[in-house]
Design a protein around this motif. Structure first.
Motif, short mmCIF file in Angstrom:
data_model
loop_
_atom_site.label_atom_id
_atom_site.label_comp_id
_atom_site.label_asym_id
_atom_site.label_seq_id
_atom_site.Cartn_x
_atom_site.Cartn_y
_atom_site.Cartn_z
N UNK B 16 0.81 -1.25 0.07
CA UNK B 16 0.08 0.06 0.01
C UNK B 16 0.93 1.20 -0.15
N UNK B 17 1.88 1.20 0.72
CA UNK B 17 2.79 2.25 1.08
C UNK B 17 3.26 2.65 -0.55
N UNK B 19 2.38 1.70 -3.28
CA UNK B 19 1.47 2.08 -4.53
C UNK B 19 1.06 3.61 -4.34
N UNK B 20 0.72 4.04 -2.95
CA UNK B 20 0.27 4.98 -2.54
C UNK B 20 1.54 6.19 -2.96
N UNK B 21 2.76 5.90 -2.76
CA UNK B 21 3.97 6.76 -3.08
C UNK B 21 3.99 6.95 -4.74
N UNK B 23 1.43 6.73 -6.65
CA UNK B 23 0.33 7.80 -7.17
C UNK B 23 0.63 8.91 -6.81
N UNK B 24 1.14 9.38 -5.66
CA UNK B 24 1.65 10.68 -5.37
C UNK B 24 2.71 11.43 -6.16
N UNK B 26 3.43 10.30 -8.79
CA UNK B 26 2.98 10.33 -10.47
C UNK B 26 2.10 11.68 -10.59
N UNK B 27 1.42 12.03 -9.43
CA UNK B 27 0.60 13.13 -9.58
C UNK B 27 1.44 14.53 -9.32
N UNK B 28 2.77 14.44 -8.65
CA UNK B 28 3.75 15.51 -8.79
C UNK B 28 4.51 15.56 -9.93
N UNK B 29 4.28 14.61 -10.73
CA UNK B 29 4.98 14.79 -12.06
C UNK B 29 6.57 14.13 -11.81
#
Lengths: 663, 211
Positions: B16-17, B19-21, B23-24, B26-29
């Protein structure tokens, strides 16, 4: 003058006959006179001699009694004639005397009798009568002459002599019997030592005959000693005493004490030596046994730290063994003290109850007493004592003394208290630390999903923000709130953890060998019961570490307990704790065991937080151990040893004494 | 959305950690690559582009420290950011001593994480540049003959031509000849340039070799 008348031839013849007859008569007359004179003389002489002269006719009737008779017996002569004299003879003997007298008269055999005669005054004295027959011319039966003599003194003397002889005989007999009965050998020698005579006892004991050389019965090793001392004694004339072994009939040797004294005459010259040899073997054995017991008692008393005492109730005094001085811290032995010396030193809080319990034991029927109390030393401090005694009573049940042992438990109590203190400290800190570790565990486990949560929200918020075409203010504010909620949850966990662990971790510079040794004392406190042995292998290069001592000791104890548990079914059960300095400013600590080691599947699971553990007490579980070690900046792991067995290892940051100085 | 940022390698055993990282980031490019364990990462390391490492310290088997030790052993100087739990400051300190550029406590805010990466990316760029220069210097130094290298190292030790000739047992003229050739091969226009190159190539002064 008829003899001178003239006559015829016949006349002449007749005259001659007449004158011859007259001369004869004359001669007879003179003879008679002489005889009478003789008789008188005889009677006088007899009477002077104390004898009563008497005459009796042929029928045995007394016809004449000498004067002394009346004087002696108080009976008139006239009354005594005939058979009257018999009445003065003692009634018990009278008939016997009469019969004997009759017999002599009848047979003409000389008479002799001894009898008691009543004398003037009524007492009886022993007399002896003798009589002989006298045949006169022309008489058919003889008359009797007799004498009676007082022989009382003679008889008394004889009786005394007899009695003396008898007494002597009895005395000799008694002496002989005494010698035979006594256990002692009695002997005597001439002044020069020759002519040894030994009592029967000697022969009975040694089996040696009277003619045998008595020296041969002396133990060969003792012969010179005996010969030399005996020679010196003969020389000096002083009383003799020596101890030597004598060979008995059965070949065994027994110890005898030989003593001798000289018998001296009026000029102090030695007449004989008299000696006794006495069997003292049993006594000597008993003495040896007694000394042996005493020696053993002394050694035992010295071996134990217990002070031995002997309390005499009648004197009110106590005798102390030498080591009793150590209990009170005295330089010199206590020797004997009054009862009060002891009671005065008992701690005031305990004195009354203790003295009372002893008094009750003494007055009751108990034969044991014990007490624990504090006892004042010379320096004023108190020793913890365990005191136990046996009460000795006389036949009436009255306690006369007590003998006992006093053990100083101060040191033991101190050590026990120290171990209890360390255990209590560990248990206490262990609970706190377990809570801290649990909080830490909880924090870690919760932080993972919280981290994911916060990341996802942050990412989502970013994506929504970037989509400028369709602003979503409500969504953005919801995501912002969710994000801060996740972070606040993390903050709450952080504070909770800090609250629980506050003050329990104090990292200071500690001496690693001492830390390990202390932990080993606690971890192996029941090692004999567990049937394991242990060894410490401490690297002198690894001296100082920056740690919380108690926490690291908990980890060590935990590892040791695990190791001991793992070795339950092993033939060899040995634990080695070792330390060594390693690179990177760290120190490695290892706990190696001889158990079966760790299975490959278990390796990863061992330290995981949620692996259940049945551990209790002082140790902490492996997950908590891990938390502790990691909190110190170290790592903990497990390997299997090449030779079999598990090897748990952890690292700790090394320090230097300089670090310690700075703290 | 162009992902022109440097690579980020996320190493955490918690899915989970991870995947969440991703995701984050990725969102921050930010381009990220997840690894479930230290060994997975080390296995892939030879084929990876340079980047920053976001490393969890608590992992079974090969933990964060082991990963850092292995990176150092392989001369990989990529910046490493370690993630710790609460109150694990001693662990973080130890990680910093081993070369981590920063540490961050879970759970962390987006801002804190991105601030760490700003710094790490700058470091990565510097190290990349230094690395390029260093590789160039190594390449040129490799062209030198043994004699020319001796002369260069003697110069690093601050010796004069005369001293060098004496120490190497050759004539002054020969030293001057080697020195000229050395400068040519390094492409250095000055002695200072040559000495900088020598240091970047990891050459050491002779003084400790020649008695």
């Amino acid at each position: 003058m008829a003899g001178s008348a003239p006559g015829s031839a016949d006349g002449l013849t007749l005259d001659a006959e007449n004158s011859r007859l007259a001369a004869e008569i004359e001669r007879l007359g003179q003879e008679l006179a002489r005889l009478r004179e003789n008789e008188k003389m005889y009677r006088a002489a007899a009477e002077v001699d104390g004898r009563i002269v008497w005459m009796a006719d042929s029928d045995g009737a007394v016809t004449l009694l000498g004067k002394p008779f009346a004087a002696i017996t108080g009976m008139a002569e006239g009354d005594a004639l005939g058979n009257g004299w018999l009445s003065v003879i003692h009634p018990d003997e009278r008939e016997q005397v009469r019969l004997r007298w009759r017999e002599s008269v009848a047979t003409g055999k000389p008479f002799e009798a001894q009898f008691r005669t009543r004398v003037a005054g009524g007492s009886y004295r022993t007399m002896r009568s003798r009589a002989a027959p006298f045949s006169g011319s022309g008489q058919q039966r003889p008359a009797w002459y007799g004498t009676t003599q007082d022989i009382e003194e003679e008889v008394a003397a004889e009786r005394a002599r007899r009695e003396a002889v008898e007494r002597l005989r009895e005395s000799e007999e008694m002496h002989r019997v005494t010698l035979e009965l006594t256990q002692q050998i009695v002997w005597t020698v001439e002044p020069d030592g020759s002519g040894l005579q030994l009592s029967q006892r000697y022969q009975d004991l040694t089996g040696m005959g009277g003619g045998d050389d008595a020296r041969l019965s002396i133990h060969p090793d003792d012969r010179d000693k005996v010969a030399q001392s005996w020679a010196a004694t003969l020389e000096s004339g002083m009383p003799y005493a020596v101890e030597c072994r004598l060979r008995m009939r059965d070949g065994s040797y027994r110890l005898f004490r030989v003593r001798a004294m000289p018998q001296r005459d009026g000029q102090d010259r030695i007449l004989r030596w008299y000696g006794i040899s006495e069997d003292v073997d049993d006594r000597a054995q008993a003495e040896l046994a007694r000394r042996d017991v005493e020696e053993r008692y002394r050694l035992a008393a010295r071996a134990t730290n217990d002070a031995i005492w002997d309390h005499d109730f009648t004197l009110g005094m106590i005798d102390w063994s030498d080591n009793a001085a150590a209990i009170v811290g005295s330089e010199t032995p206590l020797g004997r003290t009054p009862h009060s010396w002891w009671s005065d030193r008992i701690h005031p809080d305990e004195k009354l109850s203790l003295v009372r319990s002893l008094a009750e034991a003494i007055e009751g029927t108990a034969n044991r007493w014990s007490g624990t109390y504090r006892f004042r030393r010379d320096d004023g401090s108190y020793a913890d004592l365990l005191d136990r005694g046996f009460i000795i009573r006389d036949s009436a049940g009255k306690a006369v003394r007590a003998v006992g042992a006093m053990a100083d438990l101060t040191e033991r109590h101190r050590a026990e208290a120290e171990i209890r203190r360390m255990q209590a400290e560990l248990i206490h800190v262990s609970r706190l630390s377990a809570m801290g570790a649990m909080a830490s565990t909880l924090a870690h486990e919760l932080n993972q999903p919280l981290t994911a949560l916060a990341n996802f929200i942050s990412g989502a918020k970013r994506i929504v923000e970037k989509d400028g075409d369709r602003p979503q203010p409500a969504l953005l504010s919801a995501l912002a709130a969710a994000e801060s909620g996740a972070l606040r949850a993390g903050e709450i966990i952080r504070r909770l953890r800090e609250l629980v662990s506050r003050g329990t971790v104090s990292v200071v510079v500690e001496h690693l060998p001492r830390l390990v040794e202390d932990a080993a004392v606690l971890a192996f406190v029941d090692e004999h019961k567990l049937g394991v042995s242990h060894r410490l292998d401490l690297d002198p290069a690894a001296q100082w570490v920056s740690v919380d001592r108690v926490q690291i000791q908990q980890v060590l104890i935990n590892l040791v307990r695990n190791a001991v548990e793992a070795m339950q079914d092993s033939a060899v059960r040995k634990v080695v704790i070792s330390t060594r300095g390693i690179e990177g400013g760290m120190v490695e600590v290892r706990v190696d065991d001889t158990g079966p080691g760790i299975g490959p599947d278990e390796m990863d699971e061992l330290f995981s937080q949620f692996m259940t553990t049945k551990r209790g007490g002082m140790g902490v579980g492996l997950p908590i151990s891990r938390t502790i070690i990691e909190a110190h900046g170290g790592t903990i792991w497990v390997e299997n040893r090449d030779g079999g067995g598990g090897s748990f290892r952890f690292t700790l940051p090394a320090a230097t004494p300089r670090d310690k100085a700075q703290l | 959305m162009t992902l022109s940022s440097p690579n980020v390698y996320v190493i955490d055993d918690d899915r989970d950690v991870r995947r969440s990282l991703s995701f984050l980031l990725g969102a921050a490019e930010i381009r990220s690559h997840p690894f479930g364990s230290g060994s997975d990462f080390l296995e892939a390391l030879p084929d990876l582009e340079p980047g920053c490492v976001l490393l969890d310290l608590r992992m079974p088997q090969i933990d964060g420290f082991a990963v850092m030790a292995e990176l150092a052993a392989r001369n990989v100087d990529w910046p490493v950011i370690v993630m710790t739990g609460h109150g694990e400051v001693p662990l973080a300190v130890r990680a910093m001593k081993l070369g981590a550029v920063d540490f961050i406590e879970k759970p962390f805010s987006e801002q804190a994480l991105l601030a760490c990466f700003d710094q790490a990316f700058g470091l990565l760029r510097d190290r990349q540049r230094t690395g390029v220069r260093r590789r160039e210097a190594h390449k040129r130094a490799a062209l030198l003959t043994a004699r020319e290298r001796d002369v260069l190292q003697s110069l690093l030790a601050g010796q004069s031509n005369k001293e060098i000739a004496q120490a190497l047992g050759i004539s002054l003229r020969t030293v001057e000849m080697h020195r000229g050739n050395m400068m040519d091969r390094l492409g250095a226009s000055s002695l200072a340039e040559a000495l900088t190159l020598a240091m970047e190539a990891g050459l050491k002064p002779t003084s400790d070799r020649v008695a």
